[in-house]
Design an enzyme around this catalytic site. Sequence first.
Site, PDB file in Angstrom:
ATOM      1  N   ASP A 102       0.407  -4.223   6.117  1.00 34.94           N
ATOM      2  CA  ASP A 102      -0.170  -3.633   7.337  1.00 34.94           C
ATOM      3  C   ASP A 102      -1.620  -4.073   7.445  1.00 34.94           C
ATOM      4  O   ASP A 102      -2.413  -3.830   6.527  1.00 34.94           O
ATOM      5  CB  ASP A 102      -0.134  -2.097   7.258  1.00 34.94           C
ATOM      6  CG  ASP A 102       1.255  -1.560   7.533  1.00 34.94           C
ATOM      7  OD1 ASP A 102       2.179  -2.369   7.729  1.00 34.94           O
ATOM      8  OD2 ASP A 102       1.403  -0.315   7.533  1.00 34.94           O
ATOM      9  N   HIS A 151      -6.778  -2.518   6.379  1.00 29.28           N
ATOM     10  CA  HIS A 151      -5.910  -1.433   6.849  1.00 29.28           C
ATOM     11  C   HIS A 151      -6.604  -0.095   6.624  1.00 29.28           C
ATOM     12  O   HIS A 151      -6.007   0.874   6.194  1.00 29.28           O
ATOM     13  CB  HIS A 151      -4.588  -1.524   6.079  1.00 29.28           C
ATOM     14  CG  HIS A 151      -3.470  -0.679   6.644  1.00 29.28           C
ATOM     15  ND1 HIS A 151      -3.197  -0.582   7.984  1.00 29.28           N
ATOM     16  CD2 HIS A 151      -2.527   0.096   6.025  1.00 29.28           C
ATOM     17  CE1 HIS A 151      -2.153   0.216   8.170  1.00 29.28           C
ATOM     18  NE2 HIS A 151      -1.738   0.645   7.000  1.00 29.28           N
ATOM     19  N   HIS A 157       1.331   3.959   2.194  1.00 31.23           N
ATOM     20  CA  HIS A 157       1.812   4.737   3.343  1.00 31.23           C
ATOM     21  C   HIS A 157       3.294   5.032   3.118  1.00 31.23           C
ATOM     22  O   HIS A 157       4.036   4.198   2.579  1.00 31.23           O
ATOM     23  CB  HIS A 157       1.640   3.932   4.639  1.00 31.23           C
ATOM     24  CG  HIS A 157       0.371   4.243   5.377  1.00 31.23           C
ATOM     25  ND1 HIS A 157      -0.367   3.284   6.032  1.00 31.23           N
ATOM     26  CD2 HIS A 157      -0.285   5.417   5.576  1.00 31.23           C
ATOM     27  CE1 HIS A 157      -1.419   3.853   6.610  1.00 31.23           C
ATOM     28  NE2 HIS A 157      -1.396   5.140   6.340  1.00 31.23           N
ATOM     29  N   HIS A 206       0.872  -1.183   0.000  1.00 33.11           N
ATOM     30  CA  HIS A 206       0.000   0.000   0.000  1.00 33.11           C
ATOM     31  C   HIS A 206       0.908   1.231   0.000  1.00 33.11           C
ATOM     32  O   HIS A 206       2.134   1.092  -0.049  1.00 33.11           O
ATOM     33  CB  HIS A 206      -0.959  -0.011   1.200  1.00 33.11           C
ATOM     34  CG  HIS A 206      -0.279   0.054   2.543  1.00 33.11           C
ATOM     35  ND1 HIS A 206       0.541  -0.956   3.008  1.00 33.11           N
ATOM     36  CD2 HIS A 206      -0.293   1.007   3.526  1.00 33.11           C
ATOM     37  CE1 HIS A 206       1.004  -0.625   4.208  1.00 33.11           C
ATOM     38  NE2 HIS A 206       0.516   0.567   4.546  1.00 33.11           N
ATOM     39  N   ASP A 260       5.853   4.988   4.936  1.00 30.78           N
ATOM     40  CA  ASP A 260       6.867   4.070   5.469  1.00 30.78           C
ATOM     41  C   ASP A 260       7.009   2.798   4.628  1.00 30.78           C
ATOM     42  O   ASP A 260       7.826   1.937   4.944  1.00 30.78           O
ATOM     43  CB  ASP A 260       6.578   3.725   6.937  1.00 30.78           C
ATOM     44  CG  ASP A 260       5.216   3.102   7.154  1.00 30.78           C
ATOM     45  OD1 ASP A 260       4.240   3.638   6.616  1.00 30.78           O
ATOM     46  OD2 ASP A 260       5.134   2.068   7.851  1.00 30.78           O
ATOM     47  N   HIS A 261       6.211   2.694   3.541  1.00 30.31           N
ATOM     48  CA  HIS A 261       6.318   1.530   2.649  1.00 30.31           C
ATOM     49  C   HIS A 261       6.835   1.903   1.262  1.00 30.31           C
ATOM     50  O   HIS A 261       7.187   1.019   0.483  1.00 30.31           O
ATOM     51  CB  HIS A 261       4.951   0.836   2.521  1.00 30.31           C
ATOM     52  CG  HIS A 261       4.489   0.239   3.810  1.00 30.31           C
ATOM     53  ND1 HIS A 261       4.426  -1.119   4.039  1.00 30.31           N
ATOM     54  CD2 HIS A 261       4.105   0.831   4.985  1.00 30.31           C
ATOM     55  CE1 HIS A 261       4.021  -1.340   5.283  1.00 30.31           C
ATOM     56  NE2 HIS A 261       3.817  -0.172   5.862  1.00 30.31           N
TER      57      HIS A 261
HETATM   58 ZN   LIG Z   1       3.236   0.618   7.714  1.00 31.08          ZN
HETATM   59 ZN   LIG Z   2       0.259   1.333   6.577  1.00 34.20          ZN
END
Ligand SMILES: [Zn+2]
Ligand SMILES: [Zn+2]
Length: 505
Positions: free
Chosen positions: A379, A356, A259, A257, A261-262
């Site tokens: 996540d 998520h 976000h 996905h 942090d990904h």
């Molecule tokens: Zn994450």
């Molecule tokens: Zn996430």
Amino acid sequence: MKKLLGHDAIVMVTRILAGGVGVLLLLIGLAILIMPEVVSTMFLSLSTGGAGVNSLRADLGALFLGMAVFTLLGAFSRFRWLLLIPATFLSLVVGGRVISMLLDPFPTRTAGTLVVEILFVLVLCLAVLSHALSGKDRKRPDALSAIGSRRFLIAAGIVVVLLGGLFLMRPAISTRLWNSGVAGRQQQSTIDGLPDGLHVGLAGTGAPMPDSQRVGISTFVIAGEHQFIVDCGPGSTLNNELMQLPLEETTAVLLTHFHSDHIADLDELMLKIWTYGARTEPTLVMGPVGVETVVEGYNQAFSFDTGYRIAHHGDAVAPASGAGGVARVIDGFGDDESVVIFDQDGVRVTAFLVSHKPVEPALGFRFDYKGRSVVLSGDTLPDQTLMAQSEGVDILVHDAMNPDMLDAMTRASEVSGEAVAGTVATDIQTYHAFAEETARIARDAGVRHLVLNQILPPLPFSILHPAFLGDARRYYDGPITVSRDGMLFSLPADSDEINARWLLY
Ligand SMILES: [Zn+2]
Ligand SMILES: [Zn+2]
């Protein structure tokens, strides 16, 4: 008489001080044994990778406990000269620290430690000397005679001259080291040494909160001839490289996905896949609906850099046709909310939907190769589709957090007036699984090994892992690993082995 009393008092005081040093060394040694990361971070200004913790506990623990044993023996027995043993070790420690300060004069917190160590040496030497001079030692101890001997002084002088010479010659030495190191460097990658099978590398296991043990989330999966990188959180490309993953051999980058942090390292990752392999086709990036926008955005953001690389290096490194990424949307999910996105050379990759919200769709991935299988959750909250996909897999890598620890952070934030931090610590609990919940999923799905990643909150010390896991081990009999960057799990083809090792130190 008065003089004698004074002497006795000095002997007693130095003895008590030496005993105090012994107790302190003992406490430090025990603390290192129990929680090496805490001691090393707080008192020794060291950062610790996985192998580092092992060495800290073993080497540093042994040093301190050994010094403590001889200090206490020397202080509380007639054999006061035993104090010379820890004094010798401490002198070597002081010497090493001074050399470090000369070689790397960047200020650290070690100056205070150095002063304490010098004080310890003085205390120990004074205790030995005062005892020897008090006349209690009828015979001069051999150890003292040896230290005072001409032979010893000459040997010590030679050592000092040698060290001084090495210090002055360090530019030549370091150049020689570099040249021989570069020449002897094996161009061997992680993959070259791995057996045929399914291999899972945890290049990034953290969450958005800073964690000294974990960068942004990223996992590579090597399956036979193919290599996938799933997600690319901040800093993870460098970790993938430090784990010796040959980026240029990547079949596809898969995104669970969007976000930050990904995906925050996607630009860096695509650039390196392209230039390391002088690839003539853009990197394939597969992800949920919206992946076109993400990839196009990064292509745009890197368009200047792409131009520089092409102009500077030419086709030998940066063929224009291979720059950036090409997006492929993952859709067409069946009734079971899954879809096979890759099926080639015995490697099957299945994408499936996870929970998520408000991120929709968010994906997890399952990899199958020669009887071995791995599921990466992405996540998610506890999820039925993920549970079905995880049926009997060798390894389930699941995101995990501990709500009690996060609540403690929220309360601390309220006290310190950091309202936003407190709200985030509370909000994230509504779209990640608790460590205990992942254990129940692993048990119900018959998973063989549970690996927890995207660790929330950050866990800089392994002594916190039991608190993080809570009752997880009560629900699940199998092994549970609280992941850290650099772990590699290997599943050799057609076997039931699960081998683990570190690729970062
Ligand atoms: Zn994450
Ligand atoms: Zn996430």
